[in-house]
Design an enzyme around this catalytic site. Structure first.
Site, short mmCIF file in Angstrom:
data_model
loop_
_atom_site.label_atom_id
_atom_site.label_comp_id
_atom_site.label_asym_id
_atom_site.label_seq_id
_atom_site.Cartn_x
_atom_site.Cartn_y
_atom_site.Cartn_z
N PRO A 244 -57.17 71.99 20.51
CA PRO A 244 -57.72 71.99 21.88
C PRO A 244 -58.57 73.24 22.09
O PRO A 244 -58.14 74.35 21.79
CB PRO A 244 -56.47 72.03 22.76
CG PRO A 244 -55.35 71.60 21.87
CD PRO A 244 -55.70 72.05 20.50
N LYS B 130 -47.78 74.09 20.27
CA LYS B 130 -48.72 74.94 19.57
C LYS B 130 -48.55 76.36 20.09
O LYS B 130 -48.53 76.59 21.30
CB LYS B 130 -50.17 74.48 19.78
CG LYS B 130 -51.19 75.26 18.94
CD LYS B 130 -52.57 74.61 19.00
CE LYS B 130 -53.54 75.30 18.03
NZ LYS B 130 -53.93 76.64 18.48
N CYS C 205 -52.61 80.01 24.02
CA CYS C 205 -53.84 80.53 24.62
C CYS C 205 -53.74 82.04 24.85
O CYS C 205 -52.78 82.51 25.47
CB CYS C 205 -54.11 79.81 25.94
SG CYS C 205 -55.66 80.33 26.73
N ASN D 4 -52.72 76.83 11.46
CA ASN D 4 -53.99 77.01 12.16
C ASN D 4 -54.47 78.43 11.95
O ASN D 4 -53.69 79.37 11.96
CB ASN D 4 -53.77 76.72 13.66
CG ASN D 4 -55.00 76.89 14.52
OD1 ASN D 4 -54.91 77.29 15.67
ND2 ASN D 4 -56.17 76.56 14.00
N GLY D 5 -55.79 78.54 11.73
CA GLY D 5 -56.38 79.87 11.59
C GLY D 5 -57.21 80.01 10.33
O GLY D 5 -56.69 79.85 9.22
N ASP D 6 -58.50 80.27 10.50
CA ASP D 6 -59.43 80.55 9.39
C ASP D 6 -59.65 79.35 8.46
O ASP D 6 -59.80 79.51 7.25
CB ASP D 6 -58.96 81.75 8.57
CG ASP D 6 -59.01 83.05 9.36
OD1 ASP D 6 -59.51 83.02 10.51
OD2 ASP D 6 -58.52 84.08 8.86
#
Length: 377
Positions: free
Chosen positions: A25, A150, A110, A211-213
């Site tokens: 998202p 998440k 977030c 998640n990430g990169d």
């Protein structure tokens, strides 16, 4: 690679991410137009922008438009944000009773100040009791509808939360946990700490998504190989590159093909993206909304400052078409941008928190005025 699978919703329907790829998202980005565009390139689960519980329950007109799903969007995946367990519970009940989505993802990742200063997003798991109440309430009110979480590593290096939050979420009955391997203080800078994803995989019994990169499809394969995660969540890597989902589908199917579109194909994707936004929002609003995507699509291509500026100020599809026709459309895809970060890359910063937030981990108190009245990041 095994697909991430939810329990059946109806006798004839299963919610499946196959390949095991989830669109992260992103505020102002993952609306129905962008989701439909990305989905046309490859399979996976395509999640909405962040929707706030209060705005949904109050039937805020902007929020109701944001949760619109096209008829070809299945499963319908909605990300929900809230700080008050009661508000989250009411929102989840509304989603179920009004049949608004097939999957609910709870936002605890977030890092933006307007969210963390209210105790929400990546700040919230520090108050583990409140986190527990929110997730437990959401799963109960979902009545079997799949609920996932998440989150980030924590507030900063001294206030990590992902291990305990992951265990609490698992005990509450979530179907998976997705971990963005940065802290809130990291924001979108530095390098994601994939070792923490592996740590969470070892700790939990439910699937963990990383998640990430993930800038290229091969990054996703490397993340799975290094961490053992069940799937990947892709955010900034697809900005201006919806065809990344074709690469991901090929990668998880052990196929070598990778999309390297010439500028003519990129221009066609830009026009389709703008057209889908115009279809959803009306032409002028849709083209204006598209402006922020121009620089991402044209990253690395030769276009000229004047032409880029004209596209970034267009207000009609005709104006955009005129600009696209003026490009040197025979340019090959610029190899120099492969593997490079896209979108926001701002680095470490102090995290805005409610006064006294770090004093107690066990407090279940909801900060005054915590629920945001509008949706988005």
């Amino acid at each position: 690679m095994t697909a991430v699978t939810f329990a059946p919703l109806r006798p004839s329907e299963r919610v499946v991410a196959d390949p095991p790829v989830v669109l992260a998202p992103m505020a102002g980005i993952t609306n129905t137009a962008f989701r439909r565009l990305c989905r046309s390139y490859g399979g996976g689960l395509y999640v909405s922008e962040m929707i706030t519980s209060r705005a949904l329950v109050e039937r805020n007109p902007k929020t109701l438009q944001m949760i619109e799903f096209a008829s070809d969007e299945r499963p319908r995946s909605l990300q929900l944000y809230g700080v008050d367990p009661r508000a989250v519970g009411l929102a989840v009940r509304m989603i179920v009773e009004d049949d608004l989505a097939d999957h609910i993802d709870l936002n605890f990742g977030c890092p933006v100040p307007k969210v963390t200063r209210k105790g929400g997003g990546s700040a919230l798991p520090w108050r583990i009791g409140l986190f527990d109440d929110i997730v437990t309430t959401a799963v109960r009110e979902a009545r079997g509808l799949p609920v996932t979480v998440k989150m980030r590593l924590g507030i900063d290096a001294d206030h990590l939360t992902y291990r305990e939050a992951g265990l609490r979420a698992q005990d509450a009955g979530v179907r998976w946990v997705a971990l963005h391997a940065r802290t809130a203080a990291d924001f979108y800078g530095g390098t994601a700490q994939w070792a923490a994803i592996a740590d969470l995989v070892d700790l939990l019994d439910v699937p963990v998504l990383g998640n990430g990169d993930i800038w290229e499809a091969d990054d996703a394969l490397r993340m799975v190989a290094e961490t053992g995660c069940a799937g990947v969540v892709v955010g900034r890597g697809c900005l201006g590159r919806p065809w990344l989902f074709a690469d991901l589908a090929a990668a998880f199917a052990d196929r070598p093909q990778r999309a390297r579109p010439r500028l003519a194909e990129v221009a066609a994707a830009m026009r389709r993206h703008a057209g889908l936004l115009a279809e959803w929002l009306g032409e002028e609003r849709g083209v204006i909304d598209f402006r922020k995507h121009v620089a991402w699509y044209l990253k690395g291509f030769t276009a000229g400052g004047g032409l880029r500026q004209a596209m970034a100020s267009a207000s009609s599809l005709a104006e955009l078409d005129s600009c696209l026709d003026a490009l040197d459309l025979d340019q090959p895809f610029p190899a120099a941008v492969l593997g490079q970060p896209r979108g926001r890359t701002s680095g470490a910063r102090a995290v805005s928190l409610p006064e006294g937030w770090l004093a107690s981990r066990d407090s279940r108190a909801v900060p005054a005025g915590a629920e945001l009245a509008d949706s988005g990041g």
